[in-house]
Scaffold this motif. Sequence first.
Motif, PDB file in Angstrom:
ATOM      1  N   SER A  48       1.282  -1.122   0.291  1.00 21.26           N
ATOM      2  CA  SER A  48       0.162  -0.141   0.441  1.00 21.26           C
ATOM      3  C   SER A  48       1.193   1.470   0.172  1.00 21.26           C
ATOM      4  CB  SER A  48      -0.650   0.116   1.228  1.00 21.26           C
ATOM      5  OG  SER A  48      -0.017   0.181   1.963  1.00 21.26           O
ATOM      6  N   ILE A  49       0.360   2.061  -0.562  1.00 22.79           N
ATOM      7  CA  ILE A  49       0.827   3.692  -0.410  1.00 22.79           C
ATOM      8  C   ILE A  49      -0.497   4.208  -0.804  1.00 22.79           C
ATOM      9  CG2 ILE A  49       1.481   3.583  -2.883  1.00 22.79           C
ATOM     10  CD1 ILE A  49       3.494   5.465  -2.095  1.00 22.79           C
ATOM     11  N   SER A  50      -0.655   5.872  -0.083  1.00 18.33           N
ATOM     12  CA  SER A  50      -1.889   6.719  -0.530  1.00 18.33           C
ATOM     13  C   SER A  50      -1.661   7.385  -1.902  1.00 18.33           C
ATOM     14  CB  SER A  50      -1.984   7.726   0.921  1.00 18.33           C
ATOM     15  OG  SER A  50      -0.698   8.314   1.490  1.00 18.33           O
ATOM     16  N   ALA A  51      -3.030   7.391  -1.649  1.00 18.21           N
ATOM     17  CA  ALA A  51      -2.957   8.271  -3.270  1.00 18.21           C
ATOM     18  C   ALA A  51      -2.293   9.742  -3.431  1.00 18.21           C
ATOM     19  CB  ALA A  51      -5.063   9.195  -3.424  1.00 18.21           C
ATOM     20  N   ASN A  52      -1.869   9.865  -2.248  1.00 16.07           N
ATOM     21  CA  ASN A  52      -1.268  11.466  -2.248  1.00 16.07           C
ATOM     22  C   ASN A  52      -0.177  11.369  -1.488  1.00 16.07           C
ATOM     23  OD1 ASN A  52      -3.163  13.110  -3.776  1.00 16.07           O
ATOM     24  ND2 ASN A  52      -4.344  13.474  -1.917  1.00 16.07           N
ATOM     25  N   ALA A  53       0.412   9.857  -1.450  1.00 15.32           N
ATOM     26  CA  ALA A  53       1.904   9.610  -0.917  1.00 15.32           C
ATOM     27  C   ALA A  53       2.054  10.465   0.186  1.00 15.32           C
ATOM     28  CB  ALA A  53       2.489   9.357  -2.186  1.00 15.32           C
ATOM     29  N   VAL A  54       1.549   9.906   1.365  1.00 16.68           N
ATOM     30  CA  VAL A  54       2.166  10.924   2.627  1.00 16.68           C
ATOM     31  C   VAL A  54       2.985  10.712   2.822  1.00 16.68           C
ATOM     32  CG1 VAL A  54       1.226  11.321   4.702  1.00 16.68           C
ATOM     33  CG2 VAL A  54      -1.003  10.664   3.086  1.00 16.68           C
ATOM     34  N   GLU A 110      14.077  27.316  -4.519  1.00 21.05           N
ATOM     35  CA  GLU A 110      15.089  26.511  -4.976  1.00 21.05           C
ATOM     36  C   GLU A 110      15.647  25.481  -5.372  1.00 21.05           C
ATOM     37  OE1 GLU A 110      17.994  27.707  -2.106  1.00 21.05           O
ATOM     38  OE2 GLU A 110      16.802  28.993  -1.077  1.00 21.05           O
ATOM     39  N   VAL A 111      14.707  24.293  -4.971  1.00 21.60           N
ATOM     40  CA  VAL A 111      14.625  22.910  -5.870  1.00 21.60           C
ATOM     41  C   VAL A 111      14.650  22.857  -7.505  1.00 21.60           C
ATOM     42  CG1 VAL A 111      14.549  20.337  -5.874  1.00 21.60           C
ATOM     43  CG2 VAL A 111      13.951  21.948  -3.853  1.00 21.60           C
ATOM     44  N   ASP A 112      15.898  22.965  -8.264  1.00 27.23           N
ATOM     45  CA  ASP A 112      15.856  23.438  -9.620  1.00 27.23           C
ATOM     46  C   ASP A 112      15.078  21.855  -9.864  1.00 27.23           C
ATOM     47  OD1 ASP A 112      17.105  25.518  -9.677  1.00 27.23           O
ATOM     48  OD2 ASP A 112      18.888  23.930  -8.888  1.00 27.23           O
ATOM     49  N   ALA A 113      15.378  20.285  -9.964  1.00 23.95           N
ATOM     50  CA  ALA A 113      14.861  19.337 -10.032  1.00 23.95           C
ATOM     51  C   ALA A 113      14.422  17.748  -9.328  1.00 23.95           C
ATOM     52  CB  ALA A 113      15.674  18.449 -11.668  1.00 23.95           C
ATOM     53  N   ILE A 114      13.507  16.973  -9.633  1.00 22.94           N
ATOM     54  CA  ILE A 114      14.149  16.243  -8.823  1.00 22.94           C
ATOM     55  C   ILE A 114      13.676  14.717  -9.839  1.00 22.94           C
ATOM     56  CG2 ILE A 114      12.506  14.604  -7.588  1.00 22.94           C
ATOM     57  CD1 ILE A 114      10.304  17.180  -6.539  1.00 22.94           C
ATOM     58  N   VAL A 115      14.731  14.094  -9.625  1.00 22.99           N
ATOM     59  CA  VAL A 115      14.483  12.555  -9.676  1.00 22.99           C
ATOM     60  C   VAL A 115      13.460  11.860  -9.450  1.00 22.99           C
ATOM     61  CG1 VAL A 115      15.272  10.354 -10.241  1.00 22.99           C
ATOM     62  CG2 VAL A 115      16.821  13.157 -10.619  1.00 22.99           C
ATOM     63  N   MET A 116      12.254  11.548  -9.509  1.00 20.97           N
ATOM     64  CA  MET A 116      11.723  10.516  -8.923  1.00 20.97           C
ATOM     65  C   MET A 116      11.812   9.626  -8.749  1.00 20.97           C
ATOM     66  SD  MET A 116       8.386  12.883 -11.017  1.00 20.97           S
ATOM     67  CE  MET A 116       6.984  11.322 -10.603  1.00 20.97           C
ATOM     68  N   HIS A 117      10.780   8.787  -8.279  1.00 18.72           N
ATOM     69  CA  HIS A 117      11.205   6.394  -7.693  1.00 18.72           C
ATOM     70  C   HIS A 117       9.910   6.285  -9.402  1.00 18.72           C
ATOM     71  CE1 HIS A 117      11.117   3.059  -6.304  1.00 18.72           C
ATOM     72  NE2 HIS A 117       9.785   2.429  -6.141  1.00 18.72           N
ATOM     73  N   ALA A 118       8.893   6.811  -9.443  1.00 18.43           N
ATOM     74  CA  ALA A 118       8.126   6.991 -10.651  1.00 18.43           C
ATOM     75  C   ALA A 118       8.327   5.347 -10.794  1.00 18.43           C
ATOM     76  CB  ALA A 118       8.731   7.545 -11.236  1.00 18.43           C
ATOM     77  N   PRO A 119       7.657   4.165 -10.738  1.00 17.35           N
ATOM     78  CA  PRO A 119       7.987   3.024 -11.337  1.00 17.35           C
ATOM     79  C   PRO A 119       7.605   2.622 -12.686  1.00 17.35           C
ATOM     80  CG  PRO A 119       6.331   2.651  -9.234  1.00 17.35           C
ATOM     81  CD  PRO A 119       7.655   4.155  -9.213  1.00 17.35           C
ATOM     82  N   GLY A 120       6.343   3.206 -12.422  1.00 18.21           N
ATOM     83  CA  GLY A 120       5.901   3.417 -14.457  1.00 18.21           C
ATOM     84  C   GLY A 120       4.850   2.091 -13.867  1.00 18.21           C
ATOM     85  N   THR A 121       3.706   2.264 -12.346  1.00 15.11           N
ATOM     86  CA  THR A 121       2.400   1.093 -12.125  1.00 15.11           C
ATOM     87  C   THR A 121       1.777   3.096 -12.345  1.00 15.11           C
ATOM     88  OG1 THR A 121       3.151   1.953 -10.122  1.00 15.11           O
ATOM     89  CG2 THR A 121       3.934  -0.486 -11.284  1.00 15.11           C
ATOM     90  N   ILE A 122       0.487   2.298 -12.264  1.00 12.10           N
ATOM     91  CA  ILE A 122      -0.451   3.588 -12.414  1.00 12.10           C
ATOM     92  C   ILE A 122      -0.003   4.157 -11.342  1.00 12.10           C
ATOM     93  CG2 ILE A 122      -3.240   4.062 -12.725  1.00 12.10           C
ATOM     94  CD1 ILE A 122      -3.389   1.859 -14.269  1.00 12.10           C
ATOM     95  N   LYS A 123      -0.652   3.906 -10.444  1.00  8.82           N
ATOM     96  CA  LYS A 123      -0.745   4.394  -8.764  1.00  8.82           C
ATOM     97  C   LYS A 123       0.226   5.075  -8.339  1.00  8.82           C
ATOM     98  CE  LYS A 123      -3.221   3.566  -4.523  1.00  8.82           C
ATOM     99  NZ  LYS A 123      -3.789   2.821  -3.446  1.00  8.82           N
ATOM    100  N   GLY A 124       1.457   3.689  -8.310  1.00  8.43           N
ATOM    101  CA  GLY A 124       3.203   4.604  -8.305  1.00  8.43           C
ATOM    102  C   GLY A 124       3.103   5.642  -8.673  1.00  8.43           C
ATOM    103  N   ASP A 125       3.336   6.131  -9.715  1.00 13.37           N
ATOM    104  CA  ASP A 125       3.505   7.069 -10.419  1.00 13.37           C
ATOM    105  C   ASP A 125       2.708   8.345  -9.999  1.00 13.37           C
ATOM    106  OD1 ASP A 125       5.455   5.199 -11.770  1.00 13.37           O
ATOM    107  OD2 ASP A 125       4.511   5.984 -13.910  1.00 13.37           O
ATOM    108  N   SER A 126       1.008   7.788  -9.925  1.00 15.64           N
ATOM    109  CA  SER A 126       0.506   8.960  -9.907  1.00 15.64           C
ATOM    110  C   SER A 126       0.731   9.420  -7.914  1.00 15.64           C
ATOM    111  CB  SER A 126      -1.327   8.879 -10.293  1.00 15.64           C
ATOM    112  OG  SER A 126      -1.515   7.669  -9.009  1.00 15.64           O
ATOM    113  N   SER A 127       0.288   9.178  -7.305  1.00 13.56           N
ATOM    114  CA  SER A 127       0.866   9.272  -5.619  1.00 13.56           C
ATOM    115  C   SER A 127       2.470   9.791  -5.154  1.00 13.56           C
ATOM    116  CB  SER A 127       0.591   7.296  -4.966  1.00 13.56           C
ATOM    117  OG  SER A 127       1.884   6.745  -5.366  1.00 13.56           O
ATOM    118  N   GLU A 128       3.297   9.551  -6.268  1.00 12.17           N
ATOM    119  CA  GLU A 128       4.611  10.580  -6.161  1.00 12.17           C
ATOM    120  C   GLU A 128       3.746  11.513  -6.525  1.00 12.17           C
ATOM    121  OE1 GLU A 128       9.218  10.026  -6.529  1.00 12.17           O
ATOM    122  OE2 GLU A 128       7.847   8.093  -7.447  1.00 12.17           O
TER     123      GLU A 128
END
Length: 403
Positions: free
Chosen positions: A278-284, A301-319
């Motif tokens: 499980s991970i919540s819809a807004n990834a608390v 000041e944060v220029d970029a984020i390298v996301m976890h983004a595993p390629g799953t619907i819920k994993g990507d959207s929640s992050e």
Amino acid sequence: MKEKISITAIASMSSLGSTLEEAWQSYQNDDHYFSLSEINGSETWAAPLSTSARLLVEELRESDSKYRKLDDSVLFAMVASRMAVKQSGWENTAEFGINMGSSRGATKLFEEYHAEFLDTGISSTLSSPTTTLGNISSWVSHDLGATGPEISHSITCSTGLHSVLNGVAWLTSGMSTKFLVGASEAPLTNFTIAQMKALKIYAKAPASSSASVVDNLAVTERSRNYPCQALNMQKQYNTMILGEAASVACLETGVVDNALAVIEGVGFATEILKHNTSISANAVCFQKSMKMALGSMNLAEVDAIVMHAPGTIKGDSSEYNAIKEVFGEHMPQLTTNKWKIGHTFATSGMLNLELAILMLQHNKMISVPFVASDSKNRNLKKILVNAVGFGGNAVSILIGKNE
């Protein structure tokens, strides 16, 4: 953080190659590094080590009779650790700690030994000592002759960045001045692939894909060429693909002249489990870990984020939702590397960290080719790196350019 921590080296071996130069060169093209193999009787996407990386592993395996009985995950870590230590200039010292992790550990050997046991009812002599998780740090320490503490752990897919957390903790406590941290994963085995497919999160091979579903995706035409659709928020099916890799970094207390980048903040958090993945819809958990890493700094000041983004619907959207919640109108540029090299479990966070360091060094954003990029054409000075594992074990690391 009480004190900034320098990253004086980072080395990896993956489908991208076996050197930082190879990795950066591989990031310059828009190709993915997946190939199709027959696994469990069906064609399956995977991202195996590059030819150059595999040759280094085989050379190590044949260099010592003791190494021939070790799992790939251990050998991967040993090769990457040798490269990192050489790059950092630590070759003349043995006084450093080691924290290596793996999500799955010695998967290949464990499956082979268990199959042998089911067939014969007898377990091989080396089945236990060669499949324990502690193998990774122990053999790396043996190979490098290190005299500091050696730690192995598994915290699913955030294991690598948890190693960084542990290294930072040891350094800021004053109990060590140098720490080797990283992760290794060799998950391209029958049982591991079957587990991911059972979760219904694995990318389908072309023969079993639905052309009509692909055609209806509201993304660029080019997206059809990429089996892993990490960061595509409009995908209608899960597209995670496994890759094998190891990545190791050298950490030192304070800001040193030869630092590739500087760790300016660390954050971590977990979520209350509703089910095993499980991970919540807004990834608390991500909201908390990112806020902890950022502290009181200006979000702009944060220029970029390298996301976890595993390629799953819920994993990507929640992050993605978590990032919107934290940054609001100050959204940084977003990227991920899983569309290119897949999900390497424990090592994924370390490869994210490597990508962030390379982008800082070359002052160049590496974007996802099939996702519209809101490039701000600004200098890259601070990048946030994310990783999360099953059960919502999130880690965020803020790194900055060594100026």
